[in-house]
Scaffold this active site. Structure first.
Site, mmCIF file in Angstrom:
data_model
loop_
_atom_site.group_PDB
_atom_site.id
_atom_site.type_symbol
_atom_site.label_atom_id
_atom_site.label_comp_id
_atom_site.label_asym_id
_atom_site.label_seq_id
_atom_site.Cartn_x
_atom_site.Cartn_y
_atom_site.Cartn_z
ATOM 1 N N ASP A 157 1.031 -1.164 0.254
ATOM 2 C CA ASP A 157 0.192 0.078 -0.361
ATOM 3 C C ASP A 157 0.966 1.047 0.192
ATOM 4 O O ASP A 157 2.340 1.199 0.162
ATOM 5 C CB ASP A 157 -0.926 0.072 0.847
ATOM 6 C CG ASP A 157 -2.087 0.565 1.105
ATOM 7 O OD1 ASP A 157 -2.594 1.669 0.045
ATOM 8 O OD2 ASP A 157 -3.159 0.218 1.691
ATOM 9 N N GLU A 194 -1.135 1.549 -5.063
ATOM 10 C CA GLU A 194 -0.748 3.042 -5.189
ATOM 11 C C GLU A 194 -1.690 3.809 -5.485
ATOM 12 O O GLU A 194 -1.465 5.458 -6.027
ATOM 13 C CB GLU A 194 0.549 3.635 -5.492
ATOM 14 C CG GLU A 194 1.543 3.776 -6.815
ATOM 15 C CD GLU A 194 0.599 3.936 -7.380
ATOM 16 O OE1 GLU A 194 -0.999 4.086 -8.283
ATOM 17 O OE2 GLU A 194 1.393 5.236 -7.881
ATOM 18 N N TRP A 195 -2.872 3.183 -5.692
ATOM 19 C CA TRP A 195 -4.142 4.286 -6.861
ATOM 20 C C TRP A 195 -3.800 4.688 -7.317
ATOM 21 O O TRP A 195 -5.050 5.651 -7.648
ATOM 22 C CB TRP A 195 -5.048 5.118 -5.433
ATOM 23 C CG TRP A 195 -3.903 4.194 -3.709
ATOM 24 C CD1 TRP A 195 -4.777 2.935 -3.005
ATOM 25 C CD2 TRP A 195 -4.489 4.889 -2.628
ATOM 26 N NE1 TRP A 195 -4.499 2.869 -2.220
ATOM 27 C CE2 TRP A 195 -3.826 4.139 -1.320
ATOM 28 C CE3 TRP A 195 -2.908 5.802 -2.767
ATOM 29 C CZ2 TRP A 195 -3.061 4.825 -0.618
ATOM 30 C CZ3 TRP A 195 -2.659 6.503 -1.226
ATOM 31 C CH2 TRP A 195 -2.578 5.548 -0.729
ATOM 32 N N GLY A 196 -3.532 4.865 -8.017
ATOM 33 C CA GLY A 196 -3.382 4.754 -10.161
ATOM 34 C C GLY A 196 -2.325 5.868 -9.927
ATOM 35 O O GLY A 196 -2.287 6.889 -11.218
ATOM 36 N N ASP A 216 -9.438 3.428 -4.313
ATOM 37 C CA ASP A 216 -10.426 2.289 -3.627
ATOM 38 C C ASP A 216 -12.103 1.341 -3.816
ATOM 39 O O ASP A 216 -12.374 2.757 -4.047
ATOM 40 C CB ASP A 216 -10.691 2.492 -1.717
ATOM 41 C CG ASP A 216 -9.070 2.017 -1.643
ATOM 42 O OD1 ASP A 216 -7.704 1.605 -1.990
ATOM 43 O OD2 ASP A 216 -9.190 2.085 0.422
HETATM 44 C C1 GLA Z 1 -5.713 1.410 1.313
HETATM 45 C C2 GLA Z 1 -6.098 -0.273 0.524
HETATM 46 C C3 GLA Z 1 -7.213 -1.500 0.557
HETATM 47 C C4 GLA Z 1 -7.105 -1.490 2.496
HETATM 48 C C5 GLA Z 1 -6.369 -0.255 3.084
HETATM 49 C C6 GLA Z 1 -5.991 -0.785 4.588
HETATM 50 O O1 GLA Z 1 -7.010 2.278 1.427
HETATM 51 O O2 GLA Z 1 -6.311 0.899 -0.845
HETATM 52 O O3 GLA Z 1 -7.164 -1.350 -0.858
HETATM 53 O O4 GLA Z 1 -5.525 -2.495 1.544
HETATM 54 O O5 GLA Z 1 -5.825 0.896 2.554
HETATM 55 O O6 GLA Z 1 -5.730 0.139 5.121
#
Ligand code: GLA
Length: 397
Positions: A157, A194-196, A216
């Site tokens: 993450d 890393e969400w893109g 997410d």
């Molecule tokens: C981030 C990730 C999620 C999850 C949470 C856990 O938001 O993108 O998928 O793993 O952390 O805290």
């Protein structure tokens, strides 16, 4: 090719900054995890958040064996955030004994005995998103710890990352863990999360095997629609061992309609996305289980060409998608995110299908077969997706 070259150069550059004692380990033959098709498995986060413990993981594994998910291809059982103690002990991560009384290794053994694999969660920052210790600056000791426990998969993450926001920093932080995992001597899949933010699809091939492309997912239609809109155009960056990850499945968590969940599963299959189930697998309804284990959709997702469907057309968000399959078939999908039913179609000559005297067309929702026709058409309900598997015929129709 260019992608691979960039990734390799980035990896070498990052290695050059490693401390000597770690660089010395380059004498060790690096081991790389091989993931030819998108990983399939389970992760506790979507249904349980921080409420993860040994019992949940073991019961989930037992359920996956008993309910046919393992036979259908689900393999990884992944622990998400909140598994560790809030502080390191002697510099090492330690599982919270209140949640994992025996530690992680016996749990990994339990899964391995059942033909399953164990995933764990870490963070390329000082703390995880829920505030547990992160791995920034501790990459090798953490990779070695996970390897010694028998971990097979790491979701890595991006919270508390102390980043200057530059792509170089993202490459450096994720490549450090990638190198550490290879040097651990155990093949461990690296799932970048890393969400893109730094467009990992442009650089992470060769660093990890999959990378999140979006923020997410939530168990709502708005979230699903937004994620599909972001991930569907990225097909040219995906291939075997290098998958765009539009996040874990919400199928079965209760916030969407049956039509929307079916769209979720079909579009993940078309996009060659990892199928990481996120519901309580110990208590699935028959219809949710049937959707998660749908053999026609899993065959599309897991096709060994490993290609993500290309978007042939986008009409106000309504997408026609085309996924080539290894036997010469193509999966064609009509995705309708609008609030009204839509009549959608495509000329078969406008798809990537080989020219043939005729085609066999199978609707993967109804199992109905239709004769060859120059145009494939369907009426698609609001938020629905129609999907067909099309086989070029050799002889006259
Ligand atoms: C981030 C990730 C999620 C999850 C949470 C856990 O938001 O993108 O998928 O793993 O952390 O805290």
């Amino acid at each position: 090719m260019l992608r691979k070259t960039v990734a390799v150069v980035a990896a070498v550059a990052a290695l050059a900054t490693l401390p000597l004692q770690i660089a010395a380990r380059l004498a060790v033959t690096p081991v790389e995890a091989v993931v030819a098709t998108p990983p399939m498995g389970y992760n506790d986060w979507n249904a349980f958040g921080c409420d993860v413990d040994d019992r949940l993981i073991r019961e989930t594994a037992d359920a996956m064996v008993a309910n046919g998910m393992v036979a259908a291809g689900y393999e990884y059982v992944n622990i998400d955030d909140c598994w560790s103690l809030p502080e390191r002990r002697d510099g090492r991560l330690v599982a919270d004994p209140a949640k994992f009384p025996d530690g992680i290794k016996p749990l990994a053994d339990y899964l391995h005995r059942r033909g399953l694999k164990l995933g764990i969660y870490g963070d390329a920052g000082t703390l995880t998103c829920a505030g547990y210790p992160g791995s920034l600056g501790h990459e090798q000791v953490d990779a070695d710890t996970w390897a010694s426990w028998g971990v097979d998969y790491l979701k890595y993450d991006n919270c508390h990352n102390s980043s200057d926001g530059s792509r170089a920093d993202f490459v450096r932080r994720y490549t450090a863990m990638s190198s550490a995992l290879r040097l651990s001597g155990r093949p461990i899949v690296l799932s970048l999360c890393e969400w893109g933010q730094s467009q990992p699809w442009t650089w992470a091939s060769g660093v990890g095997q999959l990378w999140r492309t979006t923020g997410d997912i939530a168990d709502t239609w708005d979230s699903l629609r937004s994620i599909i809109a972001q991930n569907a155009p990225l097909s040219r960056y995906a291939g075997p061992g290098a998958f765009n990850d539009p996040d874990m499945l919400e199928v079965g968590n209760g916030g969407m309609t049956d039509t929307e969940y079916r769209t979720h599963m079909i579009m993940w299959a078309m996009m060659a996305a990892p199928l990481i189930a996120g519901a309580d697998l110990r208590a699935l309804t028959p219809s949710t289980l049937a959707l998660l284990t749908d053999p026609g959709l899993i065959a599309i997702d897991q096709d060994r060409l490993g290609l993500q469907a290309t978007v042939l057309s986008d009409t106000g968000g309504r997408l026609v998608l085309d996924k080539p399959l290894s036997d010469g078939d193509h999966a064609i999908a009509f995705y309708n995110p609008t609030d009204t039913a839509a009549s959608m179609g495509v000329r078969l000559t406008a798809t990537g299908l080989a020219a043939a005297p005729g085609y066999r067309i199978r609707d993967l929702t109804t199992a109905a077969e239709s004769p060859a026709t120059p145009t494939l058409e369907a009426t698609v309900p609001p938020h629905g997706t129609a999907v067909f598997r099309i086989t070029p015929l050799k002889g006259p129709t």
